[in-house]
Enzyme design. Structure first.
Site, PDB file in Angstrom:
ATOM      1  N   TYR A 143      45.579  75.636  27.091  1.00 38.25           N
ATOM      2  CA  TYR A 143      45.910  75.305  25.705  1.00 38.25           C
ATOM      3  C   TYR A 143      46.916  76.346  25.164  1.00 38.25           C
ATOM      4  O   TYR A 143      47.011  77.462  25.689  1.00 38.25           O
ATOM      5  CB  TYR A 143      44.606  75.321  24.887  1.00 38.25           C
ATOM      6  CG  TYR A 143      44.784  75.019  23.435  1.00 38.25           C
ATOM      7  CD1 TYR A 143      45.167  73.741  23.015  1.00 38.25           C
ATOM      8  CD2 TYR A 143      44.564  75.996  22.468  1.00 38.25           C
ATOM      9  CE1 TYR A 143      45.337  73.470  21.669  1.00 38.25           C
ATOM     10  CE2 TYR A 143      44.730  75.724  21.121  1.00 38.25           C
ATOM     11  CZ  TYR A 143      45.126  74.459  20.730  1.00 38.25           C
ATOM     12  OH  TYR A 143      45.295  74.193  19.405  1.00 38.25           O
ATOM     13  N   THR A 159      47.151  78.548  22.941  1.00 41.07           N
ATOM     14  CA  THR A 159      46.813  79.931  22.600  1.00 41.07           C
ATOM     15  C   THR A 159      46.196  80.702  23.764  1.00 41.07           C
ATOM     16  O   THR A 159      45.866  81.879  23.604  1.00 41.07           O
ATOM     17  CB  THR A 159      45.787  79.964  21.450  1.00 41.07           C
ATOM     18  OG1 THR A 159      44.629  79.242  21.886  1.00 41.07           O
ATOM     19  CG2 THR A 159      46.334  79.346  20.182  1.00 41.07           C
ATOM     20  N   LYS A 160      46.022  80.071  24.918  1.00 41.58           N
ATOM     21  CA  LYS A 160      45.294  80.731  26.006  1.00 41.58           C
ATOM     22  C   LYS A 160      46.192  81.679  26.809  1.00 41.58           C
ATOM     23  O   LYS A 160      47.410  81.679  26.646  1.00 41.58           O
ATOM     24  CB  LYS A 160      44.650  79.671  26.910  1.00 41.58           C
ATOM     25  CG  LYS A 160      43.666  78.747  26.158  1.00 41.58           C
ATOM     26  CD  LYS A 160      42.374  79.428  25.786  1.00 41.58           C
ATOM     27  CE  LYS A 160      41.581  78.737  24.694  1.00 41.58           C
ATOM     28  NZ  LYS A 160      40.884  77.532  25.056  1.00 41.58           N
ATOM     29  N   ASN A 161      45.576  82.465  27.680  1.00 42.37           N
ATOM     30  CA  ASN A 161      46.311  83.496  28.439  1.00 42.37           C
ATOM     31  C   ASN A 161      47.461  82.921  29.245  1.00 42.37           C
ATOM     32  O   ASN A 161      48.489  83.561  29.437  1.00 42.37           O
ATOM     33  CB  ASN A 161      45.377  84.196  29.429  1.00 42.37           C
ATOM     34  CG  ASN A 161      44.297  84.985  28.728  1.00 42.37           C
ATOM     35  OD1 ASN A 161      44.423  85.288  27.546  1.00 42.37           O
ATOM     36  ND2 ASN A 161      43.248  85.319  29.451  1.00 42.37           N
ATOM     37  N   LEU A 162      47.213  81.737  29.805  1.00 43.65           N
ATOM     38  CA  LEU A 162      48.235  81.015  30.563  1.00 43.65           C
ATOM     39  C   LEU A 162      48.356  79.688  29.865  1.00 43.65           C
ATOM     40  O   LEU A 162      47.355  78.972  29.718  1.00 43.65           O
ATOM     41  CB  LEU A 162      47.758  80.824  32.007  1.00 43.65           C
ATOM     42  CG  LEU A 162      48.704  80.215  33.051  1.00 43.65           C
ATOM     43  CD1 LEU A 162      48.138  80.412  34.453  1.00 43.65           C
ATOM     44  CD2 LEU A 162      49.057  78.770  32.826  1.00 43.65           C
TER      45      LEU A 162
END
Ligand SMILES: *Cc1c(COP(=O)(O)O)cnc(C)c1O
Length: 402
Positions: free
Chosen positions: A187, A189-192
């Site tokens: 998603y 906002t996620k790290n990847l």
């Protein structure tokens, strides 16, 4: 909002991602194809998992794992109240019963509480590595072994996290055990990130095949390959599946986000260490700790307010931060507080008093790779200033506690 507003999150998209998307668009192959295959292979290698399947969300990854493991009506699945609704929704969507265990002080699921929730119907556990801090997997795996349970890790926050020196998602004999499936989210906002997307990894060849079929309408995988690669028109639907495949346009982004992941983690870890240096001595809050034998992914930096040392509540502090130019968030609104779950007694507030208490005190501060030192310092100074003005003297706090 002024121009120097520090947002809660900013994605870090490099030139490589942009070039790869352009190349993909020019290639004429937009849906699941060669770039998705490459992304899956590189992802599997990065997390040390034999099988990986790219999907269009972290939610899809959780749903496929549950469906692929034949978890359904009559089964109970134990998870944490401090999670995104998707963890619980997917359990309900396969017809199973979600059950909450309470959390530890660090926000992760408490293995002792899991034990107290076991019944003859318990089929699976879904721990969530909150903020990117790995759960106590050895304790969770012990329970799973003893009670013959499936384990699905919700690793939406945990790409680049490590447990016992190995990446979350690894199935390696050095761990002594491993989960049945691990679900990642890409998603925005996620790290990847791939904008929207996800990956599910497993060590189980049968489960991998099953999830692959379910991921694309239940069309038999062999037939699909013949259909898409060799121009044959005949295929068969062998199961009633879903439409969860990831497109090559999204995988184009993912390939480069993955290749840069170690560097992106380092940049997040730097922000975390600046926060720790600036905030550790502030008496009105506690900063997140790392646990021994783990590597934190630093997806989130969650501070815990010491409300007994403050004259105001958490929401007031969030408001004040926002009005003075800092975006924050709360991870998570505990599952029992959502109206959709009010009719499930296993999801009630009384099942998780520690999560409910923690909820009143948590704030997620901005943390992302491109956050400048100057911005971190600004958040630290602002927070200190706000807390100082709302501080309750120690003597009064002691009196309040007694
Ligand atoms: C983001 C998230 C999900 C869902 O991922 P999506 O890709 O948005 O579907 C699941 N669990 C947790 C803990 C998350 O933070």
């Amino acid at each position: 909002m002024n121009s120097s507003f520090v947002p809660f999150h900013k994605p870090s998209i490099g030139d490589e991602e942009i070039a790869e998307v352009t190349n993909t668009l020019r290639s004429g192959w937009l849906t699941t194809g060669p770039r998705t295959a490459q992304f899956e292979a590189e992802f599997a290698k990065y997390v040390h998992a034999p099988y990986s399947l790219a999907v269009n969300s972290g939610t899809a990854a959780l749903h496929l794992a549950l469906a692929g493991l034949h978890i359904g009506p009559g089964d109970e699945v134990i998870t944490t109240p401090l999670t995104f609704c998707a963890t619980v929704n997917t359990i309900l969507q396969v017809g199973a019963t979600p059950v909450l265990a309470d959390v530890l002080q660090n926000g992760n699921i408490d293995p002792t509480s899991i034990r107290s929730r076991l019944t003859a119907r318990t089929r699976a556990l879904i721990p969530v590595h909150l903020a990117g801090l790995p759960c106590d997997m050895s304790a969770i795996w012990d329970i799973a072994k003893q009670a013959n349970l499936k384990v699905i890790e919700d690793a939406a926050h945990a790409i680049s996290a490590e447990y016992l020196g190995l990446p979350i998602g690894a199935s390696d004999s050095r761990l002594g055990y491993h989960s049945d499936a691990v679900a990642f989210s890409f998603y925005a906002t996620k790290n990847l990130t791939t904008g929207e997307g996800g990956m599910v990894t497993t060590h189980d060849a049968c489960l991998a095949d099953k999830m692959k079929v379910l991921c694309l309408h239940g069309i038999s995988a062999d037939a699909w390959e013949r259909y898409s690669e060799k121009g044959k028109w005949y295929y068969e639907v062998v199961d009633c599946g879903f439409k969860y495949n990831l497109s090559d346009v999204q995988s184009a982004i993912g390939i480069h986000q993955l290749r840069r992941q170690e560097q992106l983690r380092q940049m997040r870890a730097r922000v975390a260490s600046l926060y720790k240096a600036g905030l550790s001595s502030v008496e009105e809050l506690t900063v997140p700790d790392e646990e021994p034998q783990t590597r934190h992914a630093w997806h989130l930096f969650i501070i815990q307010l010491r409300l007994e040392r403050l004259t105001v509540d958490r929401d007031t502090i969030i408001q004040e931060l926002r009005s003075r130019g800092v975006g924050t968030s709360v991870h998570f609104i505990p599952i029992p507080l959502h109206p959709a779950y009010s009719r499930y007694p296993q999801l009630g507030k009384e099942t998780c008093p520690r999560a409910m208490e923690l909820y009143r005190r948590i704030i997620s501060l901005p943390i992302y790779p491109d956050m400048k030192d100057e911005e971190v310092h600004r958040v630290v100074d602002l927070l200190k200033d706000i807390l100082q003005k709302s501080s309750r003297p120690l003597a009064a706090a002691v009196e309040l506690a007694n």
